[in-house]
Scaffold this active site. Sequence first.
Site, short mmCIF file in Angstrom:
data_model
loop_
_atom_site.label_atom_id
_atom_site.label_comp_id
_atom_site.label_asym_id
_atom_site.label_seq_id
_atom_site.Cartn_x
_atom_site.Cartn_y
_atom_site.Cartn_z
CD GLU A 256 50.60 27.15 38.28
OE1 GLU A 256 51.32 27.36 39.27
OE2 GLU A 256 49.64 26.33 38.31
NE ARG A 260 53.99 27.01 40.47
CZ ARG A 260 53.96 25.69 40.45
NH1 ARG A 260 55.06 25.00 40.58
NH2 ARG A 260 52.83 25.04 40.27
CG ASP A 389 42.43 25.67 44.45
OD1 ASP A 389 42.33 26.52 43.55
OD2 ASP A 389 43.38 24.86 44.52
CD GLU A 524 47.60 21.86 48.27
OE1 GLU A 524 48.01 20.67 48.37
OE2 GLU A 524 47.89 22.60 47.31
CB THR A 613 47.74 30.49 46.63
OG1 THR A 613 47.15 29.20 46.76
CG2 THR A 613 48.21 30.72 45.20
C1 DMJ Z 1 50.65 25.39 44.30
O1 DMJ Z 1 51.15 25.87 43.12
C2 DMJ Z 1 49.70 26.35 44.93
O2 DMJ Z 1 49.52 26.01 46.25
C3 DMJ Z 1 48.37 26.39 44.24
O3 DMJ Z 1 47.47 27.23 44.91
C4 DMJ Z 1 47.79 25.01 44.17
N1 DMJ Z 1 48.70 24.07 43.62
C5 DMJ Z 1 50.06 24.03 44.08
C6 DMJ Z 1 50.33 23.15 45.26
O4 DMJ Z 1 49.58 22.05 45.36
#
Ligand code: DMJ
Length: 625
Positions: A256, A260, A389, A524, A613
Amino acid sequence: MHPPSKRDFVSLTLGDSVGYTNAKQWRRQSCWRKWKQLSRLQRSLILFTLMLLLVCGIATSPTLIEHWRDGGNGEDGKQTFVLDLKNEYKAILPEMPSEKKGYRRRGPPVLQNRLQSKTNVSGLLEKENHGPNLKNVDKGSEGEKPIVRHGEVIDQEEAFENNADPSLLALAESRLEAVREAFRHAWKGYKDFAWGHDELKPISKSYGEWFGLGLTLIDALDTMWILGLKEEFAEAREWVAKELSFDKDVEVNLFESTIRILGGLLSTYHLTGDSVFLDKAKDIGSRLMPAFNTPSKIPYSDVNIGKGTAHPPRWTSDSTVAEVTSIQLEFRELSRLTGDPKFKLAVMEVMRQVHKLDGKQDGLVPMFINTNNGQFTHQGVYTLGARADSYYEYLLKQWIQGGKNEKELLEDYLQAVEGIKKNLLRKTTPLGLTFAGELTHGQLSPKMDHLVCFLPGTLALGAHHGLPADHMELAKQLIETCYQMYVQMETGLSPEIVHFNTHDGSTKDVDVKIADRHNLLRPETVESLFYLYRFTKDKKYQQWGWEILQNFNKYTRVSTGGYTSINNVRDPAYPNPRDKMESFFLGETLKYFYLLFSEDPSLISLDKYVFNTEAHPLPVFPDEE
Ligand code: DMJ
C-alpha cells in the site's frame, strides 16, 4: 520621362487637411519629381542598392532572426507565456541548475530525450490547457520550441486536429469541469477536517489514520496537477516539503505504501520536475527495503519505516501474491532515477521466483506465497480479484515499462490471459454478459469482485501494445459486464462483490449478498472505461462514466465536504454512509474520470506512460536504457 500623372499627384495629397501646404508637402512633391526625372537604369540601380542594404541589415540583426524563426510569434502568447510560467512557478518549483546553465529544460532525465523534432505550430492549444501543467517552453537545438505539458512534449497541430469539433470540446469541457468541481469538493472536506492525515471521515468531520503519513494528500498530488488545480497543488506541495517526514516509528504495509506513497511521489516528480518529490521518494523507498530481508527474498507485508524492521502479519508467515508482485513498477523506476540497482534487483528477484514456481493453473496464480520457503500456499484457489488482481496487471505493465524486452513477463502475461479464458470465463443469464469467476479446487464460483473490473482496461492496453486483437474483444465484453454491475443496482453504483446468475430461467444477471452491498468509491470500472475510450473513441464509454459520476454525486457526496463510502447500493433512500473517503477516490477514481472525459490523447499518453495500480503515471523507459 513622363510627367507625373494626375492620379499620382492626387494620391499624395489625399487625406491632407486644408491647411497642409507646408514645406513637408513641398519636399515630397519635389522628391517625387526628381525621382521621375531619373532614367529607368538609374532607378533600378537605386532600388537594387536599397534592397541589398535591407537584406544585409536583416541578416545581421539577431532579434529579427529570432522573430522569424519563431514564425513571427515573438509578441504572441508564447513568449509572454515563458515569463508567466517562470513567475507563476517560482513559489512551487525550485530553480534547477540546468536552467541556470542554459540547458534545455528542467525535469527528470527520461523526459529530456523526448524533446526531439516536434514543431510548435501555434499557440492554439495553450488556451485549451489545464492550468499549471504548462510549465516550460524552451528552444530546441534547431530553433524549434517544443511545448512541455504534463511532463511530455506534444505536437500541437496533431492535438488540435483531435480536438477540432467545437461541440465535442464544449461537452468535454463541461464534464471535465464537473470532475474538477467534484475534486474541489472532496478536497474541501479533506482540508477542513483531515489536513495532513491519512483519510477523511466526512460525516463525523474528522479523520482516520492508517500509516499517519498524509496518505490522501500524497495520493492526490498528481491528480491535482493533471486537473490543473494550481492553488490546491501549491498548498499540498508545501505540506510535503515542510511537514512530511518518514522518520517515524510507524508500521506500514509494503504494497500500500509503495503504490500510494512511492508511486504518487515518483509520478508527481515526473509531471512537475520538482526535486522535493524525488527526494521524498528516495527516502520512503529506502525505508521500505528491510521488507526484502527474508529467508526466501519474498518480502514481508509490513515494515516499520522508523526502526528499519519488517515482519509478516501476526497470524502467518505468508505474503499476498498481488502485494509482492505489484511493487515492481515503482522500485524499478526508483533504481532508474537514482542509478542504484538495489531497488530493482530486489523486486525482480520476486518476479524471477514467481515465474518458475509450481502451483499455477494455466498461468493463474494462487493468492498466497510463503516468505520462508518462497512457495505458493493455499493452492487450488484462483481469482482475478483481491489478493491476485494486480499480479496480472503488473506483468503487462512491467513489460511495457521496460520497452517490451522482458520476454518472461510477456510469456507469463499471455499464458495468464489464456488461463483466464480457459478456466474463469462464463456467461450470465438472461443477458449473456461475459464475466470472470473464481476457481476453487476445480469448481467455478460465479463470484466477481468489483476489483476485477481493472481487467478490461489491462486487456485493452495489451492489445494497444500489439498483443492479440481478441484481447480487445474480451475487454469490450467485460467492460459491459462491469457497467451492468452499476446499472442493475438501485443507486446505479456497483457493490463490492456480485454473484452472477448462470442457470436457465434466471430473470436477472446480478445478485448481491447482504455483506457485499457496500461501495468504497473504487476506481476499477472508471479506469477501464478510460482505456476503452482512449483506444476505441466509442462515446458510449464516456456516457457510462458520466452516469456513474452523477450517481457518486447523488449518493456519496457529503454536503459539508468530501465523499463517503456507503454500505448499501441497493437502497437509494438510505445508502447508509460508512463515513470514510478512501485516498484512492482522489488518487484514482477522479483522475480516471478526468482522463475519460478528456479528448486529448496526449494527456498522459499511453505510449509514454504506464499507470501504476494506484493510477500514478510512470514513464516508459527510454530506448537506450
Ligand atoms: C487501490 O489501492 C488499487 O487500485 C489497488 O490495486 C486495488 N485497490 C484499490 C482501489 O480499489
